[in-house]
Design an enzyme around this catalytic site. Structure first.
Site, mmCIF file in Angstrom:
data_model
loop_
_atom_site.group_PDB
_atom_site.id
_atom_site.type_symbol
_atom_site.label_atom_id
_atom_site.label_comp_id
_atom_site.label_asym_id
_atom_site.label_seq_id
_atom_site.Cartn_x
_atom_site.Cartn_y
_atom_site.Cartn_z
ATOM 1 N N HIS A 167 0.777 -1.289 -0.088
ATOM 2 C CA HIS A 167 0.035 -0.032 -0.063
ATOM 3 C C HIS A 167 0.860 1.165 0.187
ATOM 4 O O HIS A 167 0.557 2.241 -0.803
ATOM 5 C CB HIS A 167 -0.793 0.098 1.018
ATOM 6 C CG HIS A 167 -1.913 1.046 1.375
ATOM 7 N ND1 HIS A 167 -3.206 1.240 0.828
ATOM 8 C CD2 HIS A 167 -1.418 2.413 1.691
ATOM 9 C CE1 HIS A 167 -3.472 2.484 1.155
ATOM 10 N NE2 HIS A 167 -2.628 3.218 1.896
ATOM 11 N N GLU A 168 1.677 1.250 0.875
ATOM 12 C CA GLU A 168 2.537 2.556 1.104
ATOM 13 C C GLU A 168 3.606 2.931 -0.138
ATOM 14 O O GLU A 168 3.842 3.637 -0.734
ATOM 15 C CB GLU A 168 3.565 2.557 2.225
ATOM 16 C CG GLU A 168 2.547 2.495 3.570
ATOM 17 C CD GLU A 168 1.861 3.800 3.667
ATOM 18 O OE1 GLU A 168 2.078 4.584 3.158
ATOM 19 O OE2 GLU A 168 0.739 3.432 4.464
ATOM 20 N N HIS A 181 1.781 4.580 -2.932
ATOM 21 C CA HIS A 181 2.093 5.829 -2.460
ATOM 22 C C HIS A 181 3.338 6.444 -2.848
ATOM 23 O O HIS A 181 3.464 7.423 -3.667
ATOM 24 C CB HIS A 181 1.892 6.257 -1.057
ATOM 25 C CG HIS A 181 0.579 6.286 -0.371
ATOM 26 N ND1 HIS A 181 -0.591 7.189 -1.079
ATOM 27 C CD2 HIS A 181 -0.397 5.654 0.541
ATOM 28 C CE1 HIS A 181 -1.913 6.959 -0.335
ATOM 29 N NE2 HIS A 181 -1.567 6.169 0.562
ATOM 30 N N GLU A 228 -4.816 7.973 -2.666
ATOM 31 C CA GLU A 228 -5.342 6.561 -2.408
ATOM 32 C C GLU A 228 -5.732 5.429 -3.487
ATOM 33 O O GLU A 228 -5.670 4.235 -3.167
ATOM 34 C CB GLU A 228 -6.427 6.639 -1.343
ATOM 35 C CG GLU A 228 -6.251 7.420 0.005
ATOM 36 C CD GLU A 228 -5.207 6.601 1.071
ATOM 37 O OE1 GLU A 228 -5.302 5.367 0.695
ATOM 38 O OE2 GLU A 228 -4.421 7.327 1.483
#
Length: 496
Positions: free
Chosen positions: A262-263, A266, A291
């Site tokens: 997830h990170e 980003h 997101e």
């Protein structure tokens, strides 16, 4: 004054602002990862002071005149957008008295510190008075900025320009109508065996696993760094200085895996924006769009068997005694299993938007006066029981699980659901552009990150979310892609 001279002054002003941002962002990352606990009070006083100097710089009246003049000039697309965004931000920032702004920053820093303490001790009473103060202070700040507008609408717009309750309401109603019945059907179906996910997995061995996943994704030490924090986050200082964190849960092997994917989603957004945007307002991408990239990588890519097969053999080699009877198919099914749970960041894709719905309804009530901040922990528990049929037995798995409210980030949570929905829409177009499973099976993930760069990430904040989707996909945001994606996936997984 000539246009070229005004643009030069604008560039110099943004450079100065970016210098303050760099120092504050670096200090924040340090504070959340490696800084000693005992130095927080000293640090926070100086953080607040630096923020006040930044506020003073951002509200320089001379720059307001220059921005206003430039807004009437014929500029290239990027400069015109910079002026538009900077002028808007300037007008909002100047409406806040400097002493009020500094006090608010200091309060949120103190509040975040108390949140950490409260979560570590599982004691909401430590954090509760600070949360109440932050809620009231956030209302005050919002009313300074937009005295004639609904406070929660102002906050929602902060994180996704153009969004408000009138637009979020039908989105969340669609989620309730379409997904809550599906969640009930899944609960009644034969459960997927995922018990091995929650065995004991030492942090010591998880560390090289996260490095392996970073390598697989293309997260490179020449531009990225990974640390550890209580709540995972990404800090993009520039396109070639992106810091991420993860958190190691020794009783949930999937937790760190999917938090770092997830990170990294980003991180790639920050890294792959047009580098000429570094140090400018064009780096300030909306939360929903940001997101969309992290949720796409975490779920639409990261939970596919064709991706998992790239790291599962290594995971197996680290923990053969835990996974000796667990095949690739078993692991794939387990990390996609759906069942109501308490922790948002560990929630499966199907129940995840309900976690966001809960926070949206609580925030909306807090700011329209229909929900009191008194006993908010119990109200939190009540809504979890209402929507997911489970009730937190302690604050750590309830109201204290997220850091966001401690720093005044009200209005941010809805963008997680919005971003998840945009991710499904982008994934639809990505699958039309290439055979995703074939690409992943060959380990050629760069082909996907390049697609995301060329079609979305390079633009930074040049466009608002809906305009960007129109430019790159030819259509506006449509939440039905999200509903269809989740329905198709979970009907297939559970043979419904």
């Amino acid at each position: 004054m000539q246009k070229e001279e005004m643009l030069k002054m604008l560039n110099e002003w943004e450079f100065q602002i970016s210098a303050y941002d760099l120092l504050l962002s670096t200090a924040y990352y340090d504070d959340e990862t490696i800084a000693p606990e005992g130095g927080k009070t000293y640090r926070y006083d100086r953080f607040a002071y630096m923020a006040s100097l930044s506020h003073k710089l951002r509200t320089d009246v001379n720059m307001k005149e220059i921005l206003s003049s430039l807004s009437k000039e014929e500029l290239n697309t990027a400069d015109a957008r910079r002026v538009e965004l900077l002028l808007r931000d300037f007008k909002e920032m100047e409406a806040i008295p400097a002493d009020v702004y500094e006090a608010y920053i200091k309060l949120t820093l103190e509040s975040s510190n108390k949140w950490h303490e409260a979560k570590n001790k599982d004691d909401y009473s430590i954090f509760e008075p600070y949360l109440k103060r932050v809620i009231e202070a956030t209302k005050t700040i919002a009313l300074y900025r937009h005295p004639d507008e609904d406070v929660y609408d102002t906050l929602l717009n902060d994180y996704e320009r153009g969004m408000n309750r009138a637009k979020y309401e039908p989105f969340f109603e669609l989620i309730k109508k379409e997904l809550l019945p599906l969640i009930e059907k899944v609960k009644e179906a034969k459960a997927i065996d995922d018990h091995f996910i929650y065995d004991y997995y030492t942090k010591e061995k998880q560390v090289p696993l996260m490095a392996k996943i970073n390598e697989l994704l293309g997260f490179d030490a020449s531009w990225g760094y990974m640390g550890v924090s209580m709540h995972p986050f990404t800090n993009g200082l520039s396109s070639n200085d992106v810091r991420v964190t993860t958190y190691y849960d020794e009783h949930n092997i999937a937790s760190a895996i999917y938090s770092i994917i997830h990170e990294d989603g980003h991180a790639f957004y920050e890294h792959q924006m047009d580098p000429s945007y570094d140090g400018t307002v064009l780096k300030n991408v909306s939360s929903g769009m940001h997101e969309s990239q992290s949720r796409l990588m975490e779920n639409c890519i990261g939970r596919r068997k064709s991706f998992i097969q790239n790291f599962y053999p290594y995971l197996y080699s680290l923990y053969p005694e835990k996974l000796q009877d667990v095949s690739l198919d078993d692991f794939y099914m387990a990390v996609n299993a759906s069942k109501p749970s308490l922790i948002r960041t560990d929630a499966d894709e199907l129940t995840y938007p309900i976690h966001i719905l809960i926070r949206y309804e609580l925030e909306k009530g807090l700011f329209d006066g229909t929900i009191s901040s008194d006993g908010l922990d119990e109200k939190w528990n009540d809504v979890y029981e209402k929507y997911l049929g489970i009730r937190p037995q302690n604050a750590k798995t309830g109201i204290l699980q997220d850091i966001h409210w401690s720093d005044g980030s009200f209005g941010y949570f809805p963008t997680y659901a919005l971003g998840s929905a945009v991710a499904a829409q982008i994934m639809h177009h990505l699958e039309k552009a290439m055979d995703v499973d074939e690409v992943l099976a060959k380990g050629n993930i760069k082909k996907i990150t390049d697609y995301l760069k060329d079609n979305f990430q390079k633009y930074g904040a040049l466009y608002d979310l809906d305009d960007l989707l129109k430019v790159t996909t030819g259509e506006s945001f449509d939440p039905h892609y999200y509903i269809d994606y989740l329905k198709n996936k979970y009907i297939r997984l559970y043979n419904l």
